[in-house]
Design a protein around this motif. Structure first.
Motif, short mmCIF file in Angstrom:
data_model
loop_
_atom_site.label_atom_id
_atom_site.label_comp_id
_atom_site.label_asym_id
_atom_site.label_seq_id
_atom_site.Cartn_x
_atom_site.Cartn_y
_atom_site.Cartn_z
N ASP A 12 0.86 -1.17 0.00
CA ASP A 12 0.00 0.00 0.00
C ASP A 12 0.90 1.23 0.00
O ASP A 12 1.95 1.23 0.62
CB ASP A 12 -0.87 -0.03 1.26
CG ASP A 12 -1.85 1.11 1.32
OD1 ASP A 12 -2.42 1.45 0.26
OD2 ASP A 12 -2.03 1.67 2.41
N GLY A 13 0.51 2.26 -0.70
CA GLY A 13 1.31 3.48 -0.73
C GLY A 13 1.93 3.77 -2.08
O GLY A 13 2.99 4.39 -2.17
N MET A 14 1.29 3.33 -3.14
CA MET A 14 1.80 3.57 -4.50
C MET A 14 1.98 5.06 -4.79
O MET A 14 2.86 5.44 -5.55
CB MET A 14 0.85 2.97 -5.54
CG MET A 14 0.79 1.46 -5.54
SD MET A 14 2.34 0.77 -6.15
CE MET A 14 2.60 -0.47 -4.93
N SER A 37 7.88 -4.04 -9.46
CA SER A 37 7.59 -5.47 -9.36
C SER A 37 6.28 -5.78 -10.08
O SER A 37 5.41 -4.90 -10.23
CB SER A 37 7.52 -5.91 -7.90
OG SER A 37 6.33 -5.48 -7.29
N ARG A 38 6.12 -7.00 -10.52
CA ARG A 38 4.89 -7.40 -11.22
C ARG A 38 3.67 -7.21 -10.33
O ARG A 38 2.62 -6.74 -10.80
CB ARG A 38 4.99 -8.84 -11.71
CG ARG A 38 5.97 -9.03 -12.83
CD ARG A 38 5.49 -8.37 -14.11
NE ARG A 38 6.53 -8.46 -15.13
CZ ARG A 38 6.75 -7.53 -16.03
NH1 ARG A 38 6.01 -6.44 -16.06
NH2 ARG A 38 7.70 -7.68 -16.93
N ARG A 42 -0.27 -4.18 -10.48
CA ARG A 42 -1.71 -4.26 -10.16
C ARG A 42 -2.08 -3.22 -9.10
O ARG A 42 -3.11 -2.58 -9.19
CB ARG A 42 -2.04 -5.67 -9.67
CG ARG A 42 -3.49 -5.87 -9.32
CD ARG A 42 -4.35 -5.98 -10.56
NE ARG A 42 -5.72 -6.30 -10.16
CZ ARG A 42 -6.78 -5.64 -10.61
NH1 ARG A 42 -6.64 -4.67 -11.48
NH2 ARG A 42 -7.98 -5.97 -10.21
N ASN A 43 -1.23 -3.05 -8.10
CA ASN A 43 -1.50 -2.05 -7.06
C ASN A 43 -1.55 -0.64 -7.62
O ASN A 43 -2.35 0.18 -7.18
CB ASN A 43 -0.45 -2.13 -5.96
CG ASN A 43 -0.72 -3.23 -4.97
OD1 ASN A 43 -1.45 -4.17 -5.26
ND2 ASN A 43 -0.12 -3.14 -3.80
N LEU A 44 -0.68 -0.34 -8.58
CA LEU A 44 -0.69 0.99 -9.21
C LEU A 44 -2.04 1.26 -9.85
O LEU A 44 -2.59 2.36 -9.73
CB LEU A 44 0.42 1.10 -10.27
CG LEU A 44 1.80 1.37 -9.73
CD1 LEU A 44 2.85 1.09 -10.81
CD2 LEU A 44 1.92 2.80 -9.24
N GLN A 45 -2.58 0.25 -10.51
CA GLN A 45 -3.89 0.39 -11.15
C GLN A 45 -4.98 0.57 -10.09
O GLN A 45 -5.83 1.45 -10.20
CB GLN A 45 -4.19 -0.82 -12.03
CG GLN A 45 -5.51 -0.76 -12.74
CD GLN A 45 -5.62 0.41 -13.70
OE1 GLN A 45 -4.70 0.71 -14.44
NE2 GLN A 45 -6.74 1.09 -13.69
N LEU A 46 -4.94 -0.24 -9.05
CA LEU A 46 -5.98 -0.19 -8.01
C LEU A 46 -5.95 1.09 -7.20
O LEU A 46 -6.99 1.69 -6.94
CB LEU A 46 -5.83 -1.40 -7.07
CG LEU A 46 -6.17 -2.76 -7.65
CD1 LEU A 46 -5.74 -3.86 -6.70
CD2 LEU A 46 -7.65 -2.86 -7.96
N GLU A 47 -4.77 1.51 -6.77
CA GLU A 47 -4.65 2.67 -5.89
C GLU A 47 -4.65 4.00 -6.61
O GLU A 47 -5.18 4.98 -6.10
CB GLU A 47 -3.37 2.59 -5.05
CG GLU A 47 -3.42 1.59 -3.94
CD GLU A 47 -2.16 1.62 -3.09
OE1 GLU A 47 -1.58 2.71 -2.89
OE2 GLU A 47 -1.76 0.56 -2.61
N PRO A 86 6.75 2.23 -2.45
CA PRO A 86 6.77 1.65 -1.12
C PRO A 86 7.54 0.33 -1.12
O PRO A 86 7.77 -0.27 -2.17
CB PRO A 86 5.29 1.41 -0.83
CG PRO A 86 4.69 1.13 -2.17
CD PRO A 86 5.44 2.02 -3.12
N CYS A 87 7.89 -0.09 0.06
CA CYS A 87 8.62 -1.35 0.23
C CYS A 87 7.71 -2.34 0.94
O CYS A 87 7.35 -2.14 2.11
CB CYS A 87 9.90 -1.12 1.03
SG CYS A 87 10.89 -2.61 1.23
N SER A 88 7.32 -3.39 0.24
CA SER A 88 6.47 -4.42 0.84
C SER A 88 7.28 -5.24 1.84
O SER A 88 8.52 -5.23 1.82
CB SER A 88 5.91 -5.35 -0.24
OG SER A 88 6.95 -6.13 -0.80
#
Length: 188
Positions: A12-14, A37-38, A42-47, A86-88
């Motif tokens: 979280d935090g794109m 990262s792959r 998806r997170n970039l699209q969602l957030e 962000p760093c997961s």
């Protein structure tokens, strides 16, 4: 010229990673090398509602996370270091323990072995004991741990100002200061 590797992993935090690239784009003294990262795609699209191509357009150079032959995979390619924003927790664990199964992790590993700066902006809450151990291991390996903590001394008007402040702190070790960053100047 400062050459920075920017890693964006699936936490979280794109908006932090995206804003980092936007601010660096405004700095002619900075050259950016991006790996997303792959899972972060998806997170970039969602957030943020942005595509991988849109985020890559903010960087000077961009690499596929599978491209282990990229320039940033080698210590002979000179950079000033890396910021992962962000760093997961998965990426944190990989960096902390030298597990380099993708280019983002390999680039961080290269920076650490070459004694270059690595700034991690971890995004998770609450933190488990495993997360805390991995944060300590990353610190011991040479990473700067910069959680996106709220700050108030600069009188932020909104979340965007909070993000700009975090990014300003992340860029300080590289002697870069975005116009949007107001460091503490003390009271006279």
């Amino acid at each position: 010229m400062r050459k920075l590797i920017i890693g964006i992993s699936a936490a979280d935090g794109m908006r932090i990673g995206m804003r980092l690239l936007e601010l660096l784009r405004e700095m002619p003294e900075a050259e950016t090398h991006l790996v997303v990262s792959r899972a972060a795609e998806r997170n970039l699209q969602l957030e943020c509602g942005v595509s991988t191509a849109q985020i890559q357009a903010l960087a000077d150079y961009s690499y596929a996370p599978e491209n282990m032959a990229a320039a940033i995979a080698s210590g002979s390619f000179q950079t000033d270091g890396m910021i992962v924003a962000p760093c997961s927790m998965k990426t944190l664990a990989g960096i902390a323990h030298g597990y380099t199964d993708n280019l983002l992790l390999r680039a961080a590993d290269v920076c650490l072995k070459e004694r270059r700066r690595v700034v991690l902006i971890p995004r998770e809450t609450p933190l488990s004991r495993i997360h805390l151990k991995n944060l300590l291991a990353a610190d011991k390996a040479g990473c700067m741990i910069l959680p996106p903590m709220l700050t108030f001394y600069h009188k932020p008007a909104d979340v965007a100002a909070q993000i700009d402040h975090i990014i300003g702190k992340a860029l300080m070790p590289f002697d870069l200061t975005p116009a949007a960053f107001r460091p503490w100047e003390g009271i006279t």
